[in-house]
Design an enzyme around this catalytic site. Structure first.
Site, PDB file in Angstrom:
ATOM      1  N   HIS A  58       0.824  -1.199   0.000  1.00  0.00           N
ATOM      2  CA  HIS A  58       0.000   0.000   0.000  1.00  0.00           C
ATOM      3  C   HIS A  58       0.864   1.256   0.000  1.00  0.00           C
ATOM      4  CE1 HIS A  58       0.354  -0.062   4.537  1.00  0.00           C
ATOM      5  NE2 HIS A  58       0.485   1.220   4.310  1.00  0.00           N
TER       6      HIS A  58
ATOM      7  N   ARG B   5      -2.477  11.323   3.733  1.00  0.00           N
ATOM      8  CA  ARG B   5      -3.343  11.909   4.760  1.00  0.00           C
ATOM      9  C   ARG B   5      -4.409  12.754   4.064  1.00  0.00           C
ATOM     10  NH1 ARG B   5      -0.894  10.878   9.490  1.00  0.00           N
ATOM     11  NH2 ARG B   5       1.360  10.605   9.419  1.00  0.00           N
TER      12      ARG B   5
ATOM     13  N   GLU C 124      -3.959   3.652   1.225  1.00  0.00           N
ATOM     14  CA  GLU C 124      -4.379   3.868   2.610  1.00  0.00           C
ATOM     15  C   GLU C 124      -4.617   5.356   2.824  1.00  0.00           C
ATOM     16  OE1 GLU C 124      -2.096   4.250   6.774  1.00  0.00           O
ATOM     17  OE2 GLU C 124      -1.811   2.314   5.798  1.00  0.00           O
TER      18      GLU C 124
ATOM     19  N   ASN D   5      -7.203  11.994  10.301  1.00  0.00           N
ATOM     20  CA  ASN D   5      -7.056  12.447  11.683  1.00  0.00           C
ATOM     21  C   ASN D   5      -8.275  13.304  12.014  1.00  0.00           C
ATOM     22  OD1 ASN D   5      -4.373  11.378  12.383  1.00  0.00           O
ATOM     23  ND2 ASN D   5      -3.722  12.668  10.689  1.00  0.00           N
TER      24      ASN D   5
ATOM     25  N   HIS E 249       3.940  11.288  -6.757  1.00  0.00           N
ATOM     26  CA  HIS E 249       2.595  10.998  -7.232  1.00  0.00           C
ATOM     27  C   HIS E 249       2.321   9.507  -7.163  1.00  0.00           C
ATOM     28  CE1 HIS E 249       5.087  10.571 -10.911  1.00  0.00           C
ATOM     29  NE2 HIS E 249       4.289   9.544 -11.149  1.00  0.00           N
TER      30      HIS E 249
ATOM     31  N   GLU F 244      -0.944  10.134 -11.596  1.00  0.00           N
ATOM     32  CA  GLU F 244      -0.599  10.010 -13.001  1.00  0.00           C
ATOM     33  C   GLU F 244      -1.464   8.910 -13.616  1.00  0.00           C
ATOM     34  OE1 GLU F 244       3.351   9.526 -15.822  1.00  0.00           O
ATOM     35  OE2 GLU F 244       3.466   8.925 -13.718  1.00  0.00           O
TER      36      GLU F 244
END
Length: 131
Positions: free
Chosen positions: A6, A10, A53, A57, A72, A122
């Site tokens: 993965h 954030r 992922e 928060n 990217h 991309e």
């Protein structure tokens, strides 16, 4: 041997990001793990075990500063022109399609999409080194 599983980014708004990645790239929820103060949201395309992922928060109210170190993510599509047209039709931010050449030979055709948090993705024409 190591196997990539993965990549994490954030995000400010979980639902907005999940909706974007579902609409733009067909990523589906694989798992959501909630904790006090944050959640880890794993998205996956049915054709691949690799996951994106999203770390959310809960106390975060300001957009993240992506800085100048982020590169990217990349996805491969069968028809980059058709995907670009779809992004345009659906109002998803996308740069023009670019032919990336080296010594007169096209190495890749691609465009960059931008998610709601400013991350670049991309979108590459399938073929060549991108199978």
């Amino acid at each position: 041997m190591a196997k990539p599983v993965h990549s994490m980014i954030r995000v400010l708004d979980e639902e907005r990001s999940r909706a974007y990645y579902a609409r733009a790239f067909g990523l589906e929820l694989a798992e959501r793990v909630g904790f006090d103060g944050f959640a880890l949201v794993y998205l996956r395309h049915p054709s691949s075990p690799f996951e994106l992922e999203l770390t959310v928060n809960f106390d975060r109210t300001e957009p993240y500063d992506l800085g100048n170190g982020y590169g990217h993510l990349a996805v491969v599509v069968d028809d980059v022109d058709a995907e670009h047209a779809r992004f345009t039709r659906e109002g998803l931010p996308a740069t023009p399609v670019k032919d990336f050449q080296h010594q007169g030979k096209t190495l890749a055709r691609f465009f960059f999409a931008t998610d709601p948090d400013g991350y670049k993705i991309e979108v590459i024409q399938k073929g060549g080194r991108f199978g």
